[in-house]
Design an enzyme around this catalytic site. Structure first.
Site, mmCIF file in Angstrom:
data_model
loop_
_atom_site.group_PDB
_atom_site.id
_atom_site.type_symbol
_atom_site.label_atom_id
_atom_site.label_comp_id
_atom_site.label_asym_id
_atom_site.label_seq_id
_atom_site.Cartn_x
_atom_site.Cartn_y
_atom_site.Cartn_z
ATOM 1 N N CYS A 271 -24.002 -11.359 97.632
ATOM 2 C CA CYS A 271 -22.944 -10.723 98.427
ATOM 3 C C CYS A 271 -21.603 -10.636 97.710
ATOM 4 O O CYS A 271 -21.116 -9.553 97.414
ATOM 5 C CB CYS A 271 -22.760 -11.491 99.744
ATOM 6 S SG CYS A 271 -24.143 -11.325 100.897
ATOM 7 N N ILE A 272 -20.984 -11.773 97.440
ATOM 8 C CA ILE A 272 -19.584 -11.782 97.017
ATOM 9 C C ILE A 272 -19.342 -11.041 95.696
ATOM 10 O O ILE A 272 -18.352 -10.320 95.576
ATOM 11 C CB ILE A 272 -19.049 -13.225 96.943
ATOM 12 C CG1 ILE A 272 -19.200 -13.900 98.306
ATOM 13 C CG2 ILE A 272 -17.583 -13.226 96.554
ATOM 14 C CD1 ILE A 272 -18.766 -15.341 98.322
#
Length: 434
Positions: A271-272
């Site tokens: 994600c990040i």
């Protein structure tokens, strides 16, 4: 198309759920729907994974085999996508990585959409869970699915619900995390809410699929920017002789207006490191420059280089050159106590160290070998973490703070420790923070 028919089928647990992509997102959904009493068909192009699941085994560390075995009476794993015509609800959980230019790679989503279109029938629900840019569901995926001749919102339902999985998090299970849901029309929203309402404690309806897509991006951009902030402060405080970890610990005592984020060797996971750039890319359509997001990305991307430089300096202080130095990297998972290497900064660190001429091994209790990956081809196997082995290395670099790593054991046996995670709390001449 009567919305009530599918909703009633869902409430009676008669609807068959199809989940495409049996990884860190899809497999927990399989477990929850089976636990709730639904029949589930799991689709994956990887036939080896399908066979493992058929045997009641798990290939994800934090998902025990017992949970897979408990699903088997209701769970059918398959690589035969023609079975999509047999399910009532289709949930897409495929990867959405970045390409070499840090632009969205929608290959998996679009290919999946084309496959679904071949077997789509009236009355089905299609939900995308993969993280993406606003407009993917109601523009791109909708167009692909309507190549079937069916019209979204009239002949089939279409919605978006962002995944919120956090591998290894024991505080929140899939069923306990509120589920944001957006549909392309009211009927699509209500059908999707009815489906998810059977497995989660709370659904959070929003006005559109675009809003739901933006929710996921905001969640991870918030984290990326704040991690970049503490990473930048770490670099500054290092020069000022201030321990960033002590600063964060003291600041965390404030009961309001502060949330702790921690520095590290970089950012990883599904994600990040990826999601913020989906919005950056989409923003160009609107002639908008996302300065905060791009600056955060630059800072976080530089952290592996900082770690390598600190390692070189630590070795130099002991009269040792990086060229030919034997270095053991502890942890190649992107965070503690998981078996997930996606976008792990450890991999970049290994690459940079080897480019400098170091001889690099690694240990990770959750990852016995590093296979050929999209960006890297190390072909390494985890070295046993014994006292004898530790003493062989010029430097031990802590890249992931797995619970299995014992501070005292490392201090007793390592010659030099470069610690990127504050694993070693005891002050020692052997330890250099990075």
């Amino acid at each position: 198309m009567n919305m009530g028919n599918l909703v009633e089928k869902i409430k009676k647990k008669e609807a068959i759920i199809g989940i495409i992509g049996l990884g860190y997102v899809g497999l927990p959904l399989v477990i929850e729907f089976c636990r709730a009493g639904f029949k589930v068909v799991g689709f994956d192009t990887n036939e080896e994974k399908v066979e493992v699941l058929r045997q009641g085994k798990s290939y994800i560390h934090h998902i025990p085999e017992e949970k897979i075995k408990a699903c088997l009476p209701r769970f059918t794993p398959t690589a035969d996508f023609s079975k999509l015509s047999e399910v009532d609800c289709i949930i897409i959980c495929v990867p959405t990585p970045l390409n070499r230019y840090r632009e969205p790679d929608m290959t998996y989503v679009f290919h999946t959409g084309k496959t679904i279109a071949q077997y789509l029938r009236p009355g089905q629900l299609v939900v995308l869970e993969s993280t993406t840019y606003p407009g993917t569901t109601d523009e791109d995926l909708r167009r692909i699915l309507e190549e079937s001749g069916l019209v979204a919102g009239r002949d089939f339902y279409l919605a978006y619900s962002p995944e919120r999985e956090d591998p290894g998090n024991r505080d929140f299970s899939t069923s306990e995390i509120p589920k944001v849901v957006g549909g392309i029309n009211r009927e699509s929203l209500e059908v999707a809410r009815a489906m998810y309402g059977e497995i989660v404690a709370k659904t959070v309806p929003v006005s559109s699929t675009r809003v739901a897509e933006a929710v996921k991006l905001l969640e991870n951009i918030y984290r990326a920017v704040n991690i970049a902030l503490v990473n930048e402060l770490k670099l500054l405080f290092d020069r000022m002789g201030i321990d960033i970890w002590e600063v964060i610990e003291a600041a965390s005592t404030k009961p309001f207006g502060f949330q702790a984020f921690y520095p590290g060797p970089g950012i990883g996971g599904h994600c990040i490191p990826v999601d913020p750039f989906y919005l950056t890319w989409k923003a160009r359509e609107y002639d908008f420059h996302t300065r905060f997001i791009e600056l955060a990305g630059e800072i976080n991307a530089q952290m592996p280089y900082h770690v390598v430089q600190r390692t070189i300096e630590a070795l130099n202080e002991r009269g040792k050159s990086i060229k030919g130095a034997r270095i053991l990297v502890l942890g190649v998972a992107y965070k503690k106590d998981v078996d997930d290497m996606r976008e792990s900064p450890s991999l970049k660190i290994i690459q940079l160290l080897e480019e400098k001429g170091a001889v690099v091994d690694y240990n990770d209790p959750y990852i016995p070998e590093i296979p050929r990956l999209r960006k890297y081809d190390f072909r390494k196997q985890s070295v046993p973490l014994t006292a004898e082995n530790l003493r062989k290395y010029d430097c031990v670099l802590v890249a992931t703070d797995h619970s299995a790593y014992d501070e005292r054991f490392l201090l007793e046996n390592a010659q030099l420790i470069v610690d990127t995670r504050n694993l070693i709390r005891q002050r020692s001449e052997k330890v250099k923070k990075a």
